[in-house]
Structures are given as C-alpha cells and as structure tokens.
Design an enzyme around this catalytic site. Structure first.
Site, PDB file in Angstrom:
ATOM      1  N   HIS A  14       9.660 -27.578 -28.624  1.00  0.00           N
ATOM      2  CA  HIS A  14      10.104 -26.527 -27.716  1.00  0.00           C
ATOM      3  C   HIS A  14      11.540 -26.174 -28.052  1.00  0.00           C
ATOM      4  O   HIS A  14      12.181 -26.813 -28.870  1.00  0.00           O
ATOM      5  CB  HIS A  14       9.956 -26.938 -26.248  1.00  0.00           C
ATOM      6  CG  HIS A  14      10.878 -28.022 -25.792  1.00  0.00           C
ATOM      7  ND1 HIS A  14      11.197 -28.217 -24.470  1.00  0.00           N
ATOM      8  CD2 HIS A  14      11.573 -28.977 -26.464  1.00  0.00           C
ATOM      9  CE1 HIS A  14      12.025 -29.246 -24.354  1.00  0.00           C
ATOM     10  NE2 HIS A  14      12.261 -29.724 -25.548  1.00  0.00           N
ATOM     11  N   CYS A  23      19.811 -28.213 -27.741  1.00  0.00           N
ATOM     12  CA  CYS A  23      18.434 -27.971 -27.289  1.00  0.00           C
ATOM     13  C   CYS A  23      18.043 -26.499 -27.370  1.00  0.00           C
ATOM     14  O   CYS A  23      16.886 -26.150 -27.170  1.00  0.00           O
ATOM     15  CB  CYS A  23      18.234 -28.499 -25.872  1.00  0.00           C
ATOM     16  SG  CYS A  23      18.356 -30.294 -25.787  1.00  0.00           S
ATOM     17  N   HIS A  27      13.128 -27.969 -31.563  1.00  0.00           N
ATOM     18  CA  HIS A  27      13.112 -29.420 -31.750  1.00  0.00           C
ATOM     19  C   HIS A  27      11.876 -29.989 -31.056  1.00  0.00           C
ATOM     20  O   HIS A  27      11.185 -29.290 -30.324  1.00  0.00           O
ATOM     21  CB  HIS A  27      14.391 -30.065 -31.192  1.00  0.00           C
ATOM     22  CG  HIS A  27      14.551 -29.918 -29.719  1.00  0.00           C
ATOM     23  ND1 HIS A  27      14.937 -28.731 -29.108  1.00  0.00           N
ATOM     24  CD2 HIS A  27      14.364 -30.810 -28.715  1.00  0.00           C
ATOM     25  CE1 HIS A  27      14.988 -28.907 -27.800  1.00  0.00           C
ATOM     26  NE2 HIS A  27      14.636 -30.157 -27.528  1.00  0.00           N
ATOM     27  N   HIS A  29       9.741 -33.632 -29.282  1.00  0.00           N
ATOM     28  CA  HIS A  29       9.838 -34.900 -28.558  1.00  0.00           C
ATOM     29  C   HIS A  29       8.500 -35.621 -28.620  1.00  0.00           C
ATOM     30  O   HIS A  29       7.448 -35.003 -28.770  1.00  0.00           O
ATOM     31  CB  HIS A  29      10.157 -34.675 -27.071  1.00  0.00           C
ATOM     32  CG  HIS A  29      11.464 -34.051 -26.804  1.00  0.00           C
ATOM     33  ND1 HIS A  29      12.653 -34.738 -26.857  1.00  0.00           N
ATOM     34  CD2 HIS A  29      11.786 -32.774 -26.450  1.00  0.00           C
ATOM     35  CE1 HIS A  29      13.646 -33.932 -26.549  1.00  0.00           C
ATOM     36  NE2 HIS A  29      13.146 -32.727 -26.297  1.00  0.00           N
ATOM     37  N   HIS A  72       0.859 -31.466 -29.714  1.00  0.00           N
ATOM     38  CA  HIS A  72       1.068 -30.744 -30.967  1.00  0.00           C
ATOM     39  C   HIS A  72       1.068 -29.228 -30.766  1.00  0.00           C
ATOM     40  O   HIS A  72       0.564 -28.481 -31.604  1.00  0.00           O
ATOM     41  CB  HIS A  72       0.057 -31.180 -32.033  1.00  0.00           C
ATOM     42  CG  HIS A  72       0.353 -32.542 -32.556  1.00  0.00           C
ATOM     43  ND1 HIS A  72      -0.048 -33.689 -31.900  1.00  0.00           N
ATOM     44  CD2 HIS A  72       1.049 -32.952 -33.637  1.00  0.00           C
ATOM     45  CE1 HIS A  72       0.376 -34.743 -32.579  1.00  0.00           C
ATOM     46  NE2 HIS A  72       1.055 -34.329 -33.635  1.00  0.00           N
ATOM     47  N   GLU A 112      11.171 -36.909 -21.655  1.00  0.00           N
ATOM     48  CA  GLU A 112      11.332 -36.369 -23.005  1.00  0.00           C
ATOM     49  C   GLU A 112      11.972 -37.381 -23.937  1.00  0.00           C
ATOM     50  O   GLU A 112      11.871 -37.264 -25.152  1.00  0.00           O
ATOM     51  CB  GLU A 112      12.087 -35.054 -23.004  1.00  0.00           C
ATOM     52  CG  GLU A 112      13.494 -35.111 -22.509  1.00  0.00           C
ATOM     53  CD  GLU A 112      14.152 -33.747 -22.561  1.00  0.00           C
ATOM     54  OE1 GLU A 112      15.272 -33.679 -23.089  1.00  0.00           O
ATOM     55  OE2 GLU A 112      13.569 -32.763 -22.075  1.00  0.00           O
TER      56      GLU A 112
END
EC number: 4.1.2.50
Length: 129
Positions: A14, A23, A27, A29, A72, A112
């Site tokens: 996201h 952010c 990137h 998580h 994914h 996260e």
C-alpha cells in the site's frame, strides 16, 4: 462476558498518499490481525455447546476476505480506500464481517509491524482497555 479471537495474516502493499514521510511511497507489510467476538453467554445446545462461537465459523467468514481482497494485493485498489492505513483496514474488515452477519462482532485489530497496530471497535460496544 467472554471474548474469543481468530488470528489472520496477509502480505500486501500500500501507500499513504497524504503521509509526509516514507509511507507515502509504495511499500509492503506482513500484516497480522485478530477478529474479536464477544458474548455474555455460552451456547447451550448443538455442536457449539459451551462456546461463544465455533472458531471454524469465524474462519469461514474471514478467509474469503483475506484471499479475495487482502493477501498479495495492492490495498489502495483492492479495498477501494484512498489511504489504506491500519485504522482504515481494520474498519473495512469489521464492516465486511458485520455485513456478513457475524454475531457478537466486537472488534478487529490490524498489525502492520510487530509493534504497531490499530483496533476498530463496534460502535455498540465499549472498548476493553
């Protein structure tokens, strides 16, 4: 009062377009989470006797959300959220489980990282702090 929870996990990417830090960039998580269900009584009949809810019932509601929208995926697109923060993801999961009619739905927590999480509570219930 009893509270049970079912854990889940997913890998996703996201970006937070309004964030002024790193952010803002794309990137990913290794997200983890928990769905909490509460009840003031245990079932007294059937195969769920002595339970708040059979964990497999909760899993049956949760797994399609993870498989079809979270794991994914690029969350900005798959969830229809402009800024898919952990807070927004928790609220999104809660809303979908509520729409599915999960009884006693109490809260959804999304982590996260191993040290950063957000938890969305049902407006009908008081948070347990």
């Amino acid at each position: 009062m009893w509270i049970i929870y079912k854990e889940f996990s997913f890998e996703a990417a996201h970006q937070l377009p309004h964030h002024e830090g790193k952010c803002r960039r794309l990137h990913g998580h290794s997200f983890r989470g928990r769905v909490y269900v509460a009840s003031d009584r245990l079932k007294t009949t059937g195969s769920e006797t002595g339970m708040v809810m059979d964990f497999s019932v909760l899993k049956a509601h949760l797994d399609p959300l993870v498989k079809n929208h979270l794991d994914h995926y690029y969350l900005n697109d798959s969830l229809g959220l402009e800024s898919p923060t952990s807070e927004a993801i928790a609220a999104w999961i809660f809303a979908k489980l509520e729409e599915a009619g999960v009884p006693g739905l109490h809260s959804v927590e999304v982590l996260e990282t191993c040290t950063s999480a957000a938890r969305y509570f049902s407006p009908r219930l008081s948070p347990l702090l």
